[in-house]
Scaffold this motif. Structure first.
Motif, PDB file in Angstrom:
ATOM      1  N   PRO A  91      -6.503  65.639  15.700  1.00  0.00           N
ATOM      2  CA  PRO A  91      -7.916  65.388  15.354  1.00  0.00           C
ATOM      3  C   PRO A  91      -8.100  65.337  13.844  1.00  0.00           C
ATOM      4  O   PRO A  91      -7.383  65.979  13.071  1.00  0.00           O
ATOM      5  CB  PRO A  91      -8.661  66.582  15.963  1.00  0.00           C
ATOM      6  N   ASP A  92      -9.097  64.559  13.419  1.00  0.00           N
ATOM      7  CA  ASP A  92      -9.334  64.340  11.987  1.00  0.00           C
ATOM      8  C   ASP A  92      -9.605  65.639  11.240  1.00  0.00           C
ATOM      9  O   ASP A  92      -9.158  65.803  10.099  1.00  0.00           O
ATOM     10  CB  ASP A  92     -10.510  63.375  11.793  1.00  0.00           C
ATOM     11  N   ALA A  93     -10.311  66.565  11.840  1.00  0.00           N
ATOM     12  CA  ALA A  93     -10.632  67.824  11.155  1.00  0.00           C
ATOM     13  C   ALA A  93      -9.353  68.592  10.833  1.00  0.00           C
ATOM     14  O   ALA A  93      -9.201  69.123   9.725  1.00  0.00           O
ATOM     15  CB  ALA A  93     -11.560  68.669  12.030  1.00  0.00           C
ATOM     16  N   TYR A  94      -8.451  68.662  11.766  1.00  0.00           N
ATOM     17  CA  TYR A  94      -7.184  69.368  11.522  1.00  0.00           C
ATOM     18  C   TYR A  94      -6.308  68.626  10.524  1.00  0.00           C
ATOM     19  O   TYR A  94      -5.659  69.237   9.687  1.00  0.00           O
ATOM     20  CB  TYR A  94      -6.425  69.570  12.829  1.00  0.00           C
ATOM     21  N   ARG A  95      -6.310  67.297  10.612  1.00  0.00           N
ATOM     22  CA  ARG A  95      -5.497  66.508   9.683  1.00  0.00           C
ATOM     23  C   ARG A  95      -5.996  66.707   8.257  1.00  0.00           C
ATOM     24  O   ARG A  95      -5.199  66.901   7.332  1.00  0.00           O
ATOM     25  CB  ARG A  95      -5.543  65.032  10.058  1.00  0.00           C
ATOM     26  N   ASP A  96      -7.321  66.691   8.055  1.00  0.00           N
ATOM     27  CA  ASP A  96      -7.876  66.883   6.715  1.00  0.00           C
ATOM     28  C   ASP A  96      -7.531  68.272   6.193  1.00  0.00           C
ATOM     29  O   ASP A  96      -7.177  68.436   5.012  1.00  0.00           O
ATOM     30  CB  ASP A  96      -9.397  66.695   6.743  1.00  0.00           C
ATOM     31  N   LYS A  97      -7.609  69.279   7.073  1.00  0.00           N
ATOM     32  CA  LYS A  97      -7.290  70.645   6.666  1.00  0.00           C
ATOM     33  C   LYS A  97      -5.813  70.761   6.284  1.00  0.00           C
ATOM     34  O   LYS A  97      -5.477  71.407   5.286  1.00  0.00           O
ATOM     35  CB  LYS A  97      -7.631  71.607   7.803  1.00  0.00           C
ATOM     36  N   MET A  98      -4.910  70.114   7.058  1.00  0.00           N
ATOM     37  CA  MET A  98      -3.486  70.151   6.741  1.00  0.00           C
ATOM     38  C   MET A  98      -3.200  69.468   5.419  1.00  0.00           C
ATOM     39  O   MET A  98      -2.427  69.977   4.599  1.00  0.00           O
ATOM     40  CB  MET A  98      -2.669  69.464   7.864  1.00  0.00           C
ATOM     41  N   GLU A  99      -3.838  68.339   5.185  1.00  0.00           N
ATOM     42  CA  GLU A  99      -3.611  67.624   3.916  1.00  0.00           C
ATOM     43  C   GLU A  99      -4.093  68.457   2.733  1.00  0.00           C
ATOM     44  O   GLU A  99      -3.438  68.515   1.686  1.00  0.00           O
ATOM     45  CB  GLU A  99      -4.313  66.273   3.960  1.00  0.00           C
ATOM     46  N   LYS A 100      -5.227  69.128   2.888  1.00  0.00           N
ATOM     47  CA  LYS A 100      -5.771  69.971   1.806  1.00  0.00           C
ATOM     48  C   LYS A 100      -4.813  71.125   1.510  1.00  0.00           C
ATOM     49  O   LYS A 100      -4.521  71.433   0.350  1.00  0.00           O
ATOM     50  CB  LYS A 100      -7.133  70.505   2.200  1.00  0.00           C
ATOM     51  N   GLU A 101      -4.292  71.777   2.584  1.00  0.00           N
ATOM     52  CA  GLU A 101      -3.380  72.898   2.382  1.00  0.00           C
ATOM     53  C   GLU A 101      -2.072  72.454   1.751  1.00  0.00           C
ATOM     54  O   GLU A 101      -1.491  73.140   0.908  1.00  0.00           O
ATOM     55  CB  GLU A 101      -3.131  73.592   3.713  1.00  0.00           C
ATOM     56  N   LEU A 102      -1.579  71.265   2.133  1.00  0.00           N
ATOM     57  CA  LEU A 102      -0.357  70.741   1.538  1.00  0.00           C
ATOM     58  C   LEU A 102      -0.548  70.421   0.069  1.00  0.00           C
ATOM     59  O   LEU A 102       0.348  70.643  -0.764  1.00  0.00           O
ATOM     60  CB  LEU A 102       0.110  69.504   2.295  1.00  0.00           C
ATOM     61  N   LYS A 103      -1.754  69.921  -0.308  1.00  0.00           N
ATOM     62  CA  LYS A 103      -2.033  69.639  -1.717  1.00  0.00           C
ATOM     63  C   LYS A 103      -2.115  70.925  -2.520  1.00  0.00           C
ATOM     64  O   LYS A 103      -1.660  71.001  -3.649  1.00  0.00           O
ATOM     65  CB  LYS A 103      -3.340  68.849  -1.851  1.00  0.00           C
ATOM     66  N   ASP A 104      -2.696  71.970  -1.890  1.00  0.00           N
ATOM     67  CA  ASP A 104      -2.823  73.258  -2.577  1.00  0.00           C
ATOM     68  C   ASP A 104      -1.450  73.900  -2.823  1.00  0.00           C
ATOM     69  O   ASP A 104      -1.256  74.605  -3.821  1.00  0.00           O
ATOM     70  CB  ASP A 104      -3.697  74.220  -1.774  1.00  0.00           C
ATOM     71  N   LEU A 105      -0.478  73.646  -1.908  1.00  0.00           N
ATOM     72  CA  LEU A 105       0.853  74.184  -2.080  1.00  0.00           C
ATOM     73  C   LEU A 105       1.606  73.509  -3.234  1.00  0.00           C
ATOM     74  O   LEU A 105       2.399  74.132  -3.914  1.00  0.00           O
ATOM     75  CB  LEU A 105       1.676  74.023  -0.807  1.00  0.00           C
TER      76      LEU A 105
END
Length: 106
Positions: A91-105
């Motif tokens: 789902p888009d909500a989870y994908r956006d959250k994963m992308e944000k966390e990967l950018k933060d890492l």
């Protein structure tokens, strides 16, 4: 065999047959009559002995055919997991959250 315990008496017996003027075929027939077919180095190509000659080749051929069909079946099989994985969508909500966390890492 050269140094087999039974070789010396058999050689002596062959020499006696040769002195009597017997041919090779006659000597072989005499030995088969006296000791049975076990005395021969290889089975004859008649009757059951023919089956003894052909059985290994038939078994090998059968085995190769079985291996061919097993490999063919394995290579043409479609994995069920691949079809299942391609239908799942994140789902888009989870994908956006994963992308944000990967950018933060990074």
């Amino acid at each position: 065999m050269l140094n087999c315990g039974s070789a010396t008496p058999l050689r002596t017996e062959i020499q006696e047959h040769l002195k009597q003027g017997k041919s090779q075929k006659e000597i072989v027939e005499a030995f088969v009559a006296k000791y049975s077919k076990v005395i021969l180095a290889a089975p004859t190509t008649q009757g059951f002995d023919l089956a003894v000659w052909l059985a290994p080749f038939a078994a090998l051929s059968f085995g190769l055919v079985v291996v061919y069909f097993v490999i063919k079946a394995w290579t043409q099989r479609n994995p069920a997991v691949a079809g299942f994985a391609s239908t799942r969508v994140i789902p888009d909500a989870y994908r956006d959250k994963m992308e944000k966390e990967l950018k933060d890492l990074g």
